[in-house]
Design a protein around this motif. Structure first.
Motif, PDB file in Angstrom:
ATOM      1  N   TRP A  46      -5.504  -4.070  10.179  1.00  0.00           N
ATOM      2  CA  TRP A  46      -4.912  -2.697   9.806  1.00  0.00           C
ATOM      3  C   TRP A  46      -3.388  -2.756  10.182  1.00  0.00           C
ATOM      4  O   TRP A  46      -2.517  -1.879  10.115  1.00  0.00           O
ATOM      5  CB  TRP A  46      -5.534  -1.557  10.282  1.00  0.00           C
ATOM      6  CG  TRP A  46      -5.541  -1.356  12.068  1.00  0.00           C
ATOM      7  CD1 TRP A  46      -4.805  -0.951  12.692  1.00  0.00           C
ATOM      8  CD2 TRP A  46      -6.490  -2.069  12.836  1.00  0.00           C
ATOM      9  NE1 TRP A  46      -5.154  -0.828  14.040  1.00  0.00           N
ATOM     10  CE2 TRP A  46      -6.315  -1.649  14.036  1.00  0.00           C
ATOM     11  CE3 TRP A  46      -7.887  -2.925  12.488  1.00  0.00           C
ATOM     12  CZ2 TRP A  46      -7.162  -1.982  15.188  1.00  0.00           C
ATOM     13  CZ3 TRP A  46      -8.568  -2.979  13.327  1.00  0.00           C
ATOM     14  CH2 TRP A  46      -8.210  -2.965  14.868  1.00  0.00           C
TER      15      TRP A  46
ATOM     16  N   TYR B 121      -5.418  -1.378   4.583  1.00  0.00           N
ATOM     17  CA  TYR B 121      -4.602  -0.503   3.707  1.00  0.00           C
ATOM     18  C   TYR B 121      -4.517  -0.948   2.406  1.00  0.00           C
ATOM     19  O   TYR B 121      -4.311   0.011   1.619  1.00  0.00           O
ATOM     20  CB  TYR B 121      -3.474   0.231   4.567  1.00  0.00           C
ATOM     21  CG  TYR B 121      -4.053   0.628   5.839  1.00  0.00           C
ATOM     22  CD1 TYR B 121      -5.011   1.305   6.290  1.00  0.00           C
ATOM     23  CD2 TYR B 121      -2.867   0.775   7.064  1.00  0.00           C
ATOM     24  CE1 TYR B 121      -5.624   1.569   7.452  1.00  0.00           C
ATOM     25  CE2 TYR B 121      -3.306   1.438   8.352  1.00  0.00           C
ATOM     26  CZ  TYR B 121      -4.405   1.538   8.498  1.00  0.00           C
ATOM     27  OH  TYR B 121      -4.441   2.055   9.941  1.00  0.00           O
TER      28      TYR B 121
ATOM     29  N   ARG C 200      -8.938   2.906  10.612  1.00  0.00           N
ATOM     30  CA  ARG C 200      -8.439   2.202  11.961  1.00  0.00           C
ATOM     31  C   ARG C 200      -9.567   2.573  13.087  1.00  0.00           C
ATOM     32  O   ARG C 200      -9.885   1.651  13.898  1.00  0.00           O
ATOM     33  CB  ARG C 200      -7.002   2.837  12.224  1.00  0.00           C
ATOM     34  CG  ARG C 200      -6.383   2.226  13.413  1.00  0.00           C
ATOM     35  CD  ARG C 200      -5.049   2.987  13.660  1.00  0.00           C
ATOM     36  NE  ARG C 200      -4.989   4.124  13.914  1.00  0.00           N
ATOM     37  CZ  ARG C 200      -4.585   5.020  13.043  1.00  0.00           C
ATOM     38  NH1 ARG C 200      -4.032   4.548  12.034  1.00  0.00           N
ATOM     39  NH2 ARG C 200      -4.450   6.354  13.322  1.00  0.00           N
TER      40      ARG C 200
ATOM     41  N   SER D 206     -10.112   8.231   5.377  1.00  0.00           N
ATOM     42  CA  SER D 206      -8.839   8.211   5.699  1.00  0.00           C
ATOM     43  C   SER D 206      -8.285   7.183   6.437  1.00  0.00           C
ATOM     44  O   SER D 206      -9.038   6.313   6.981  1.00  0.00           O
ATOM     45  CB  SER D 206      -8.471   9.687   6.507  1.00  0.00           C
ATOM     46  OG  SER D 206      -8.949   9.476   7.864  1.00  0.00           O
ATOM     47  N   ARG D 207      -6.931   6.927   6.557  1.00  0.00           N
ATOM     48  CA  ARG D 207      -6.464   5.543   7.193  1.00  0.00           C
ATOM     49  C   ARG D 207      -6.904   5.626   8.960  1.00  0.00           C
ATOM     50  O   ARG D 207      -7.407   4.783   9.166  1.00  0.00           O
ATOM     51  CB  ARG D 207      -4.960   5.455   6.937  1.00  0.00           C
ATOM     52  CG  ARG D 207      -4.595   5.067   5.594  1.00  0.00           C
ATOM     53  CD  ARG D 207      -3.207   4.415   5.531  1.00  0.00           C
ATOM     54  NE  ARG D 207      -3.088   3.881   3.979  1.00  0.00           N
ATOM     55  CZ  ARG D 207      -2.075   3.574   3.732  1.00  0.00           C
ATOM     56  NH1 ARG D 207      -0.810   3.343   4.663  1.00  0.00           N
ATOM     57  NH2 ARG D 207      -1.836   2.959   2.396  1.00  0.00           N
TER      58      ARG D 207
ATOM     59  N   SER E 198       0.858  -1.252   0.157  1.00  0.00           N
ATOM     60  CA  SER E 198       0.024   0.023   0.212  1.00  0.00           C
ATOM     61  C   SER E 198       0.859   1.255  -0.103  1.00  0.00           C
ATOM     62  O   SER E 198       0.282   2.424  -0.283  1.00  0.00           O
ATOM     63  CB  SER E 198      -0.861   0.015   1.216  1.00  0.00           C
ATOM     64  OG  SER E 198      -0.105   0.050   2.258  1.00  0.00           O
TER      65      SER E 198
ATOM     66  N   HIS F 115      -7.765  -0.310   0.766  1.00  0.00           N
ATOM     67  CA  HIS F 115      -7.712   0.975   0.275  1.00  0.00           C
ATOM     68  C   HIS F 115      -6.949   1.642  -0.608  1.00  0.00           C
ATOM     69  O   HIS F 115      -7.464   2.528  -1.375  1.00  0.00           O
ATOM     70  CB  HIS F 115      -7.338   1.597   1.929  1.00  0.00           C
ATOM     71  CG  HIS F 115      -7.781   3.154   1.878  1.00  0.00           C
ATOM     72  ND1 HIS F 115      -6.847   4.042   1.700  1.00  0.00           N
ATOM     73  CD2 HIS F 115      -8.884   3.991   1.886  1.00  0.00           C
ATOM     74  CE1 HIS F 115      -7.450   5.208   2.020  1.00  0.00           C
ATOM     75  NE2 HIS F 115      -8.670   5.152   1.877  1.00  0.00           N
TER      76      HIS F 115
END
Length: 273
Positions: A126, A133, A93, A88-89, A9, A136
């Protein structure tokens, strides 16, 4: 054209995404070349340059339905991907941690049906590995490159670039069991792991596995894969072999490249699981 992709990622010059390009003829998979992509943009460009391919990609294409429904996210795959990519990450999370915190010890993570068959990490993890991710970052790259997704999109929308979820660890375990064959830490790139990589390659070349295809490498290619202590080139090869199995299934009349008819169109399925 076939490809197998070892995906990160957050690729870099130190650890690029690796694409193994090849082809299948008479149950023999021939590696043509490796392509190293130090960014997501480079990965997309590499995929765009080839007008037609069937690829096995080492990243999840979906999340567990239980998780998605609990979070109230869209359950149509295309709408889910658009929503997930918009987050967003840290937001991902936080949502996943909240889901896990509400569950009992020993059952923190939700699993897709395919993860249980393949022995893969839950796609919502994650950390260690951060596959959530990878989803994502990766699926939007594939979509921008013009990929279509059997099992997740209707067959009448498929194009000339076909993406399948692969998992190299599943085929590697079939070859060497639980023996580790790679490490990102140079101190752990020892003789035992090197021998395991040799054993995996030998089994792929001789067809000593369940997928019914054999891998063909030049001596130089074989040496390069063995020398890669991180195992990225070998993982790309394992994905290539899984893609070759899928192509063979399709050639034998399986419309969905060997994916089960019962595949959940939100979760997806790991090819050859």
């Amino acid at each position: 054209m076939l490809l197998g992709c070892d995906f990160s990622s957050a690729p870099s010059k130190r650890k690029p995404n690796v694409i193994a390009w090849g082809g299948l003829r008479s149950s023999v998979v021939t590696l043509q070349r490796f392509e190293y992509c130090p960014s997501l943009e480079d990965t997309q460009l590499a995929l765009e340059r080839a007008p037609e391919w069937l690829g096995g990609f080492d990243l999840p294409f979906g999340l567990p339905r239980e998780l998605v429904e609990t979070l109230g996210w869209p359950t149509d795959w295309a709408a889910f991907i658009a929503h997930y990519h918009s987050l967003s990450r840290p937001a991902i999370r936080e949502a996943f941690a909240g889901f896990c915190n509400a569950r009992p010890v020993g059952g923190k993570f939700a699993h897709r049906a395919t993860d249980k068959f393949a022995g893969s990490s839950p796609s919502m993890k994650w950390v260690n590995p951060p596959v959530a991710y990878m989803l994502h970052a990766g699926v939007p790259v594939l979509l921008r490159a013009g990929a279509t997704f059997p099992g997740l999109q209707p067959a009448n929308t498929w194009g000339s670039r076909m993406a399948l979820e692969a998992y190299p660890g599943m085929l590697a375990r079939e070859c060497v069991g639980s023996t580790s064959y790679k490490s990102d830490a140079s101190a752990k790139q020892d003789a035992t792991r090197l021998l395991a990589r040799k054993d995996i390659i030998t089994r792929l070349e001789t067809g000593q596995h369940s997928l019914g295809v054999r891998l063909r490498l030049t001596h130089a290619q074989r040496d390069a894969v063995v020398a890669d202590g991180k195992g990225d080139a070998l993982d790309a090869l394992l994905c290539l072999v899984q893609a070759a199995w899928a192509q063979q299934q399709h050639a034998h009349g399986h419309a969905c490249y060997g994916l089960p008819a019962s595949v959940d169109p939100l979760e997806g399925w790991i090819v050859s699981a």
